[in-house]
Design an enzyme around this catalytic site. Sequence first.
Site, PDB file in Angstrom:
ATOM      1  N   GLU A   1      -6.720   5.091   7.953  1.00  0.00           N
ATOM      2  CA  GLU A   1      -6.504   6.498   7.562  1.00  0.00           C
ATOM      3  C   GLU A   1      -7.757   7.071   6.888  1.00  0.00           C
ATOM      4  O   GLU A   1      -8.072   8.247   7.051  1.00  0.00           O
ATOM      5  CB  GLU A   1      -5.266   6.605   6.651  1.00  0.00           C
ATOM      6  CG  GLU A   1      -3.986   6.367   7.443  1.00  0.00           C
ATOM      7  CD  GLU A   1      -2.826   5.823   6.633  1.00  0.00           C
ATOM      8  OE1 GLU A   1      -2.870   5.862   5.385  1.00  0.00           O
ATOM      9  OE2 GLU A   1      -1.871   5.331   7.256  1.00  0.00           O
TER      10      GLU A   1
ATOM     11  N   GLY B   1       2.581   2.427  10.810  1.00  0.00           N
ATOM     12  CA  GLY B   1       3.535   3.511  10.595  1.00  0.00           C
ATOM     13  C   GLY B   1       4.267   3.955  11.853  1.00  0.00           C
ATOM     14  O   GLY B   1       4.919   4.996  11.862  1.00  0.00           O
TER      15      GLY B   1
ATOM     16  N   HIS C   1      -9.453   1.352   5.268  1.00  0.00           N
ATOM     17  CA  HIS C   1      -8.158   1.618   5.900  1.00  0.00           C
ATOM     18  C   HIS C   1      -8.356   2.633   7.031  1.00  0.00           C
ATOM     19  O   HIS C   1      -9.167   3.560   6.901  1.00  0.00           O
ATOM     20  CB  HIS C   1      -7.171   2.150   4.862  1.00  0.00           C
ATOM     21  CG  HIS C   1      -5.769   2.151   5.361  1.00  0.00           C
ATOM     22  ND1 HIS C   1      -5.303   3.112   6.219  1.00  0.00           N
ATOM     23  CD2 HIS C   1      -4.738   1.292   5.156  1.00  0.00           C
ATOM     24  CE1 HIS C   1      -4.031   2.846   6.517  1.00  0.00           C
ATOM     25  NE2 HIS C   1      -3.667   1.741   5.885  1.00  0.00           N
TER      26      HIS C   1
ATOM     27  N   ASN D   1       0.871  -1.193   0.000  1.00  0.00           N
ATOM     28  CA  ASN D   1       0.000   0.000   0.000  1.00  0.00           C
ATOM     29  C   ASN D   1       0.901   1.233   0.000  1.00  0.00           C
ATOM     30  O   ASN D   1       1.462   1.594   1.030  1.00  0.00           O
ATOM     31  CB  ASN D   1      -0.899  -0.027   1.246  1.00  0.00           C
ATOM     32  CG  ASN D   1      -1.722   1.242   1.376  1.00  0.00           C
ATOM     33  OD1 ASN D   1      -1.884   2.001   0.413  1.00  0.00           O
ATOM     34  ND2 ASN D   1      -2.253   1.488   2.564  1.00  0.00           N
ATOM     35  N   TRP D   2       1.012   1.848  -1.159  1.00  0.00           N
ATOM     36  CA  TRP D   2       1.955   2.969  -1.297  1.00  0.00           C
ATOM     37  C   TRP D   2       1.407   4.277  -0.731  1.00  0.00           C
ATOM     38  O   TRP D   2       2.136   5.261  -0.633  1.00  0.00           O
ATOM     39  CB  TRP D   2       2.309   3.178  -2.776  1.00  0.00           C
ATOM     40  CG  TRP D   2       3.044   2.044  -3.403  1.00  0.00           C
ATOM     41  CD1 TRP D   2       3.500   0.900  -2.801  1.00  0.00           C
ATOM     42  CD2 TRP D   2       3.428   1.937  -4.771  1.00  0.00           C
ATOM     43  NE1 TRP D   2       4.139   0.094  -3.702  1.00  0.00           N
ATOM     44  CE2 TRP D   2       4.103   0.711  -4.930  1.00  0.00           C
ATOM     45  CE3 TRP D   2       3.266   2.756  -5.888  1.00  0.00           C
ATOM     46  CZ2 TRP D   2       4.614   0.291  -6.156  1.00  0.00           C
ATOM     47  CZ3 TRP D   2       3.775   2.339  -7.111  1.00  0.00           C
ATOM     48  CH2 TRP D   2       4.445   1.120  -7.243  1.00  0.00           C
ATOM     49  N   LYS D   3       0.152   4.310  -0.407  1.00  0.00           N
ATOM     50  CA  LYS D   3      -0.479   5.536   0.107  1.00  0.00           C
ATOM     51  C   LYS D   3      -0.195   6.708  -0.855  1.00  0.00           C
ATOM     52  O   LYS D   3      -0.085   6.487  -2.060  1.00  0.00           O
ATOM     53  CB  LYS D   3      -0.007   5.831   1.531  1.00  0.00           C
ATOM     54  CG  LYS D   3      -0.111   4.598   2.431  1.00  0.00           C
ATOM     55  CD  LYS D   3       0.126   4.893   3.866  1.00  0.00           C
ATOM     56  CE  LYS D   3       0.115   3.604   4.657  1.00  0.00           C
ATOM     57  NZ  LYS D   3       0.104   3.811   6.085  1.00  0.00           N
TER      58      LYS D   3
ATOM     59  N   GLY E   1       4.985   1.327   4.730  1.00  0.00           N
ATOM     60  CA  GLY E   1       6.331   1.895   4.558  1.00  0.00           C
ATOM     61  C   GLY E   1       7.320   0.965   3.865  1.00  0.00           C
ATOM     62  O   GLY E   1       8.030   1.386   2.936  1.00  0.00           O
TER      63      GLY E   1
ATOM     64  N   SER F   1       3.545  -1.935  10.549  1.00  0.00           N
ATOM     65  CA  SER F   1       4.999  -1.983  10.725  1.00  0.00           C
ATOM     66  C   SER F   1       5.596  -3.360  10.441  1.00  0.00           C
ATOM     67  O   SER F   1       6.554  -3.784  11.088  1.00  0.00           O
ATOM     68  CB  SER F   1       5.387  -1.504  12.123  1.00  0.00           C
ATOM     69  OG  SER F   1       4.991  -0.153  12.302  1.00  0.00           O
TER      70      SER F   1
ATOM     71  N   GLU G   1      -5.323  -4.663  10.973  1.00  0.00           N
ATOM     72  CA  GLU G   1      -4.288  -3.646  11.153  1.00  0.00           C
ATOM     73  C   GLU G   1      -4.523  -2.890  12.453  1.00  0.00           C
ATOM     74  O   GLU G   1      -5.306  -1.924  12.474  1.00  0.00           O
ATOM     75  CB  GLU G   1      -4.328  -2.649   9.994  1.00  0.00           C
ATOM     76  CG  GLU G   1      -4.109  -3.271   8.630  1.00  0.00           C
ATOM     77  CD  GLU G   1      -3.535  -2.256   7.657  1.00  0.00           C
ATOM     78  OE1 GLU G   1      -2.445  -2.505   7.151  1.00  0.00           O
ATOM     79  OE2 GLU G   1      -4.159  -1.201   7.441  1.00  0.00           O
TER      80      GLU G   1
END
Length: 251
Positions: A98, A174, A96, A9-11, A236, A214, A168
Amino acid sequence: MRKNIVVGNWKMNLKREESLELVSAVLSKLPEDKNTEVVFAPSFLYLYKIAKLCSDFERVKVSAQNCSKEGKGAFTGEISSEMIESSNGDYVIIGHSERREFFKETNADLVQKINMALANNLKVIFCCGERLNQREESTHFDWVKQQINESLFHLSVADFNNIVIAYEPIWAIGTGITATSEQAQEMHGFIRTIISEKFGNEIAENTSILYGGSCNPNNAKDLFTQKDIDGGLIGGASLNADDFLAIIHSF
Ligand code: PEP
């Protein structure tokens, strides 16, 4: 038999050239004999191009990071499931943390998005997970059960077959703090049990449940060898080809 899946997931990271270079670097070193499915979740802008680059690799798929809950029409700036499908997307990430936190997406919104995605032949990577205070108060199992119940348990068995779950814990995303493999396994086992209670054992056994938070080359093997952990949703560490490959090679 359920699949092992590793999703990057590159966000909102990477420019166009950087994205294409990263995909090419990963594709050039994928394990040939492995059963693991690899999924790239780039920006919408590069999805079509990346899907083309991946089209010769049977075990490599492409995901959007979000989709509109609407089908089409006057929703400036939105991207529909139909558009994702017509750009050769295979998956969409929905729920997600976020999106839940910064864009105030509710479980009811997620139902609409999931229905829209499935109606347009996309598979769904559904994210769930608790905040740190919920774990400290021991309400994390109830919370995750509620998230799954309110967003997924209206589905038919046929539709549920197109759902991948990503657990998650928000406190691990992160932050560099990973859930221990025991904590993750405990929640994954719980999720599989509630799926079994709703849809039966066969469906539960066939559902891929990924861990996210992470995950990195140092902890991936320990996590992936747990019996109910079928891969990872990687943030990440998916932005670096060597790290992402090391995670893919951890099975
Ligand atoms: C994520 O955002 O889905 C995620 C797991 O991020 P990270 O790996 O950076 O914790």
